[in-house]
Design a protein around this motif. Structure first.
Motif, PDB file in Angstrom:
ATOM      1  N   TYR A 106       0.853  -1.123  -0.121  1.00 55.02           N
ATOM      2  CA  TYR A 106      -0.010   0.001  -0.119  1.00 55.02           C
ATOM      3  C   TYR A 106       0.972   1.309   0.040  1.00 55.02           C
ATOM      4  O   TYR A 106       1.971   1.172   0.478  1.00 55.02           O
ATOM      5  N   ARG A 107       0.242   2.276  -0.813  1.00 56.62           N
ATOM      6  CA  ARG A 107       1.136   3.570  -0.570  1.00 56.62           C
ATOM      7  C   ARG A 107       1.002   4.359   0.637  1.00 56.62           C
ATOM      8  O   ARG A 107       0.468   5.613   0.601  1.00 56.62           O
ATOM      9  N   SER A 108       1.040   4.022   1.612  1.00 54.24           N
ATOM     10  CA  SER A 108       1.075   4.482   3.080  1.00 54.24           C
ATOM     11  C   SER A 108       2.080   3.992   4.021  1.00 54.24           C
ATOM     12  O   SER A 108       2.968   3.260   3.488  1.00 54.24           O
ATOM     13  N   GLY A 109       2.104   4.119   5.234  1.00 53.17           N
ATOM     14  CA  GLY A 109       2.784   3.796   6.169  1.00 53.17           C
ATOM     15  C   GLY A 109       2.550   2.410   7.068  1.00 53.17           C
ATOM     16  O   GLY A 109       1.782   1.607   6.674  1.00 53.17           O
ATOM     17  N   HIS A 110       2.925   2.528   8.171  1.00 51.52           N
ATOM     18  CA  HIS A 110       2.923   1.127   9.209  1.00 51.52           C
ATOM     19  C   HIS A 110       1.432   0.909   9.391  1.00 51.52           C
ATOM     20  O   HIS A 110       0.956  -0.249   9.154  1.00 51.52           O
ATOM     21  N   MET A 111       0.528   2.059   9.500  1.00 49.81           N
ATOM     22  CA  MET A 111      -0.676   2.062   9.715  1.00 49.81           C
ATOM     23  C   MET A 111      -1.486   2.358   8.200  1.00 49.81           C
ATOM     24  O   MET A 111      -1.936   3.531   8.097  1.00 49.81           O
ATOM     25  N   MET A 112      -1.383   1.264   7.374  1.00 49.31           N
ATOM     26  CA  MET A 112      -1.443   1.750   5.806  1.00 49.31           C
ATOM     27  C   MET A 112      -3.142   2.174   5.485  1.00 49.31           C
ATOM     28  O   MET A 112      -3.326   2.968   4.546  1.00 49.31           O
ATOM     29  N   TYR A 113      -4.027   1.842   6.356  1.00 45.31           N
ATOM     30  CA  TYR A 113      -5.290   2.126   6.419  1.00 45.31           C
ATOM     31  C   TYR A 113      -5.736   3.617   6.839  1.00 45.31           C
ATOM     32  O   TYR A 113      -6.834   3.970   6.305  1.00 45.31           O
ATOM     33  N   LEU A 114      -4.738   4.278   7.082  1.00 46.83           N
ATOM     34  CA  LEU A 114      -5.197   5.812   7.558  1.00 46.83           C
ATOM     35  C   LEU A 114      -5.455   6.285   6.290  1.00 46.83           C
ATOM     36  O   LEU A 114      -6.223   7.528   6.298  1.00 46.83           O
ATOM     37  N   ARG A 115      -4.602   6.085   5.262  1.00 47.49           N
ATOM     38  CA  ARG A 115      -4.956   6.933   3.825  1.00 47.49           C
ATOM     39  C   ARG A 115      -6.218   6.207   3.428  1.00 47.49           C
ATOM     40  O   ARG A 115      -6.610   5.008   3.165  1.00 47.49           O
ATOM     41  N   ARG A 116      -7.264   7.000   2.925  1.00 51.15           N
ATOM     42  CA  ARG A 116      -8.575   6.490   2.414  1.00 51.15           C
ATOM     43  C   ARG A 116      -8.587   5.691   1.686  1.00 51.15           C
ATOM     44  O   ARG A 116      -9.275   4.599   1.500  1.00 51.15           O
ATOM     45  N   ALA A 117      -7.762   5.972   0.413  1.00 48.48           N
ATOM     46  CA  ALA A 117      -7.812   4.909  -0.702  1.00 48.48           C
ATOM     47  C   ALA A 117      -7.214   3.588  -0.067  1.00 48.48           C
ATOM     48  O   ALA A 117      -7.714   2.596  -0.838  1.00 48.48           O
ATOM     49  N   ASP A 118      -6.385   3.439   0.781  1.00 46.60           N
ATOM     50  CA  ASP A 118      -5.729   2.256   1.082  1.00 46.60           C
ATOM     51  C   ASP A 118      -6.570   1.559   2.224  1.00 46.60           C
ATOM     52  O   ASP A 118      -6.959   0.467   2.408  1.00 46.60           O
ATOM     53  N   LEU A 119      -7.489   2.428   2.752  1.00 48.22           N
ATOM     54  CA  LEU A 119      -8.348   1.942   3.996  1.00 48.22           C
ATOM     55  C   LEU A 119      -9.549   1.058   3.132  1.00 48.22           C
ATOM     56  O   LEU A 119      -9.868   0.006   3.373  1.00 48.22           O
ATOM     57  N   LYS A 120      -9.740   1.371   1.879  1.00 45.87           N
ATOM     58  CA  LYS A 120     -10.865   0.991   1.190  1.00 45.87           C
ATOM     59  C   LYS A 120     -10.176  -0.424   0.446  1.00 45.87           C
ATOM     60  O   LYS A 120     -10.639  -1.595   0.538  1.00 45.87           O
ATOM     61  N   LYS A 121      -8.904  -0.152   0.188  1.00 43.69           N
ATOM     62  CA  LYS A 121      -8.151  -1.309  -0.640  1.00 43.69           C
ATOM     63  C   LYS A 121      -7.752  -2.590   0.235  1.00 43.69           C
ATOM     64  O   LYS A 121      -7.940  -3.581  -0.057  1.00 43.69           O
ATOM     65  N   SER A 122      -7.338  -1.972   1.399  1.00 41.32           N
ATOM     66  CA  SER A 122      -6.836  -3.170   2.330  1.00 41.32           C
ATOM     67  C   SER A 122      -8.048  -3.899   2.774  1.00 41.32           C
ATOM     68  O   SER A 122      -7.996  -4.946   3.181  1.00 41.32           O
ATOM     69  N   ASN A 123      -9.387  -3.120   3.329  1.00 41.86           N
ATOM     70  CA  ASN A 123     -10.360  -4.020   3.801  1.00 41.86           C
ATOM     71  C   ASN A 123     -10.778  -4.827   2.603  1.00 41.86           C
ATOM     72  O   ASN A 123     -11.330  -5.996   2.917  1.00 41.86           O
TER      73      ASN A 123
END
Length: 502
Positions: free
Chosen positions: A465-482
Motif C-alpha cells: 500500500y502507498r502509505s505507512g505502518h498503519m496503511m489504512y489511514l490513507r482513505r484509498a488504502d482503507l478501501k483497498k486493504s479492507n
C-alpha cells in the motif's frame, strides 16, 4: 485563625477522599455492556450488536489474575453462526492497545481524518463504509495492561510481584499462552467454536497471532482458517548482517520517491515501477556486494555507492561515509536535512522539525505524536458515549509491560507448522511502502522464508500500500486493504463438504 484551621481540615479531608478514590479505582473483573447500531457497509445496510466488557484470565487454581477488555461486533439476524467467520484482532507494541485497527481499519467506526490520514479537529469518529463487518464478526482484544485490561490483586489483596507478572503475561511465549486460554473462554461463552476463525495482528501483534495460530490448534484444538500479518515483525525469522542492511534499500527508495528526492529518471516513473527495479538490484547486486565486506573490489564498491545513492536519494559521499550500511535513523535525519525536515519512522510521509539540522537521528517521531493526539480522544469518546462503557480507569494507549521477555521466539516456525498441520490455513501479509519501522521488503523476505519447502506457497500472499505502518489511514488504502482482507476471508473458507486433507 479558627476559619483557617477549618479550611485546612476540609482540604485535608477532600485530599484524603480523593486519594482513597484514586487508589481504589479498578476495572470490573467480569462485565459487559450491549448496544445496538446500524451501518451501511460495502453498500449493504447492516444492523449489528456491540458487546464491550471484560473477561477474566484465570490461573490453574481458577483464581482471576487479570481481566481483559474487549469489544465484540456481531451482525444481527445471522441464522447460522457456524458459517459466519469470526475475526480476532490484536495490535502490537508489545504494550499497545487494540485501538489502532479498531477505530481506523476494520471496525464500523473510524477516526475522523483527512483523505491522506492526517488528523483534523474536532477529533472524533465517522462511519467506515469499507469495514469487513459485512463478511465477518470482529472482536478486538486488549492484552494485559493495555486499554482497560489490568493485572488483578492476589487473594490477599496485594499485587503480584513484577517477576510473577512477567512470568504470567509479559513475554513472547507467556503472552501466547494466556491469550490462547482467554480466547478459548471467549469462543465458548459466545458459542463460536463451529465458526471459521481468522487472526489479524499488526506490528508486534503479528508475532502474537503467529504463535496463537499454533497454540489455538495444538493446545485449544481450535482450527484457524486464516492469519493476517499487518506490518509484520520478523516473527522469529532472523534478518541479520548484510541481509538486514540490504532489505532497507527498497524502503529508502519509496520514501525518497514520495518526497521527490530521486533523480528525474526515477522520479518520473510510478512508485511500483521504481520499487521493482530497486528490489531486483537489492537481491542480485547490493546484497552480494555487502556480503564481501572490506574485501569488495574498488571498482565494485564505487559502482555500488553510486547505485545506492541513486536509489536512496542520498549523496554518494554520505553512502561512502557509512560504508554502504546506512542506519534508518541516519536516513530519516539526512534525506531532507537541507530542507530542514526529518522523516517519520512509522510513516515516512510525515515530516518533523528538529532543534538542530545537525545530528544523526530525529528528535521525535512526528507520525506517532500526531496519531496519539487524535486516537486518544476518539477512543475515549467512542467507548464511553457511543458504546456506553463507563469507567474511571485510564485507557492505556501504551501500557507498562516491560521488561518484555523476547527469548525463544519461534513464532514463525510455529505459524509454518500450524499451516502444515491444517490444510485450511492461509496467510496474508499487508504492508505499507513508507513504513520505516517494519519495512515492506522485510515483510516480503519473511513471506519468502516462512515455508522453505515451497509446498505451501499457494497459501501465502503479499499486499502492498502507498502509505505507512498503519496503511489504512490513507482513505484509498482503507478501501483497498479492507477489500483485500474481505477477499482473503472469503477465499479462505472451504467449499461445502471440502475435507481438511492434502
Amino acid at each position: 485563625m479558627k476559619l483557617i484551621k477549618a479550611l485546612v481540615l476540609i482540604v485535608t479531608f477532600i485530599s484524603t477522599v480523593a486519594s482513597a478514590t484514586e487508589n481504589s479505582r479498578a476495572i470490573d473483573v467480569d462485565s459487559h455492556i450491549i448496544t445496538k447500531h446500524k451501518a451501511t457497509i460495502n453498500n449493504q445496510k447492516i444492523n449489528y450488536t456491540v458487546n464491550t466488557g471484560t473477561q477474566p484470565v484465570w490461573n490453574t487454581q481458577g483464581h482471576p489474575i487479570a481481566t481483559l477488555h474487549y469489544t465484540y461486533y456481531k451482525k444481527d439476524k445471522v441464522k447460522d453462526d457456524s458459517k459466519r467467520p469470526l475475526l480476532i484482532s490484536f495490535n502490537g507494541g508489545p504494550g499497545s492497545a487494540s485501538v489502532w485497527m479498531h477505530i481506523a481499519y476494520t471496525g464500523p467506526r473510524v477516526l475522523k481524518i483527512d483523505n491522506e490520514g492526517y488528523p483534523v479537529q474536532p477529533y472524533g469518529l465517522q462511519d467506515n463504509p469499507f469495514s469487513v463487518l459485512d463478511v465477518a464478526d470482529i472482536v478486538f482484544v486488549n492484552p494485559v495492561n493495555t486499554g482497560y485490561s489490568r493485572v488483578l490483586p492476589n487473594k490477599d489483596g496485594t499485587m503480584p510481584s513484577k517477576a510473577d507478572q512477567k512470568k504470567w503475561f509479559f513475554g513472547v511465549n507467556a503472552d501466547i499462552k494466556y491469550l490462547s486460554e482467554w480466547l478459548n473462554t471467549f469462543v465458548t461463552r459466545h458459542n463460536r467454536f463451529r465458526s471459521p476463525k481468522f487472526l489479524i495482528g499488526e506490528s508486534y501483534g503479528t508475532t502474537r497471532v503467529s504463535g496463537l495460530a499454533h497454540a489455538l490448534q495444538n493446545q485449544q484444538w481450535m482450527y484457524i482458517n486464516g492469519v493476517v500479518l499487518v506490518s509484520p515483525t520478523d516473527i522469529g525469522i532472523k534478518r541479520e548482517g548484510p541481509m538486514k542492511t540490504a532489505n532497507r534499500l527498497p524502503y529508502f527508495a519509496a520514501a525518497a520517491w514520495y518526497h521527490k528526492a530521486l533523480e528525474p529518471s526515477l522520479q518520473n516513473k510510478d512508485l511500483l515501477e521504481v520499487l521493482a527495479e530497486v528490489e531486483t538490484y537489492t537481491i542480485n547486486q547490493y546484497l552480494p556486494a555487502l556480503a564481501k565486506g572490506a574485501f569488495i573490489g574498488t571498482k565494485e564498491k564505487t559502482s555500488t555507492i553510486a547505485q545506492v545513492a541513486k536509489y536512496s536519494g542520498l549523496s554518494e559521499k554520505f553512502v561512502a561515509q557509512n560504508n554502504l550500511d546506512i542506519p534508518t535513523d541516519a536516513f530519516w535525519k539526512e534525506l531532507l536535512r537541507s530542507k530542514g525536515f526529518t522523516l517519520g519512522r512509522l510513516d515516512s510521509r510525515y515530516l518533523g522539525i528538529d532543534k538542530r539540522d545537525a545530528g544523526d537521528s530525529p528528535d521525535y517521531w512526528p507520525e506517532l505524536t500526531s496519531w496519539l493526539h487524535s486516537f486518544t480522544p476518539a477512543i475515549n469518546y467512542y467507548l464511553r458515549e457511543e458504546l456506553n462503557y463507563k469507567t474511571d480507569v485510564k485507557y492505556n494507549m501504551f501500557g507498562d509491560v516491560y521488561p518484555w521477555d523476547r527469548s525463544n521466539n519461534e513464532t514463525g516456525e510455529q505459524l509454518r507448522l500450524a499451516m502444515a498441520q491444517n490444510p485450511y490455513l492461509n496467510v496474508m501479509i499487508q504492508a505499507g511502502y513508507y513504513d520505516g519501522a517494519t519495512n515492506y521488503f522485510d515483510a516480503k523476505y519473511t513471506l519468502w522464508q516462512l515455508d522453505p519447502s515451497g509446498k505451501m506457497r499457494d497459501r501465502l500472499s503479499f499486499k502492498g500500500y502507498r502509505s505507512g505502518h498503519m496503511m489504512y489511514l490513507r482513505r484509498a488504502d482503507l478501501k483497498k486493504s479492507n477489500q483485500e482482507l474481505r477477499e482473503f476471508i472469503q477465499s479462505s473458507l472451504p467449499n461445502p463438504d471440502e475435507a481438511a486433507k492434502y
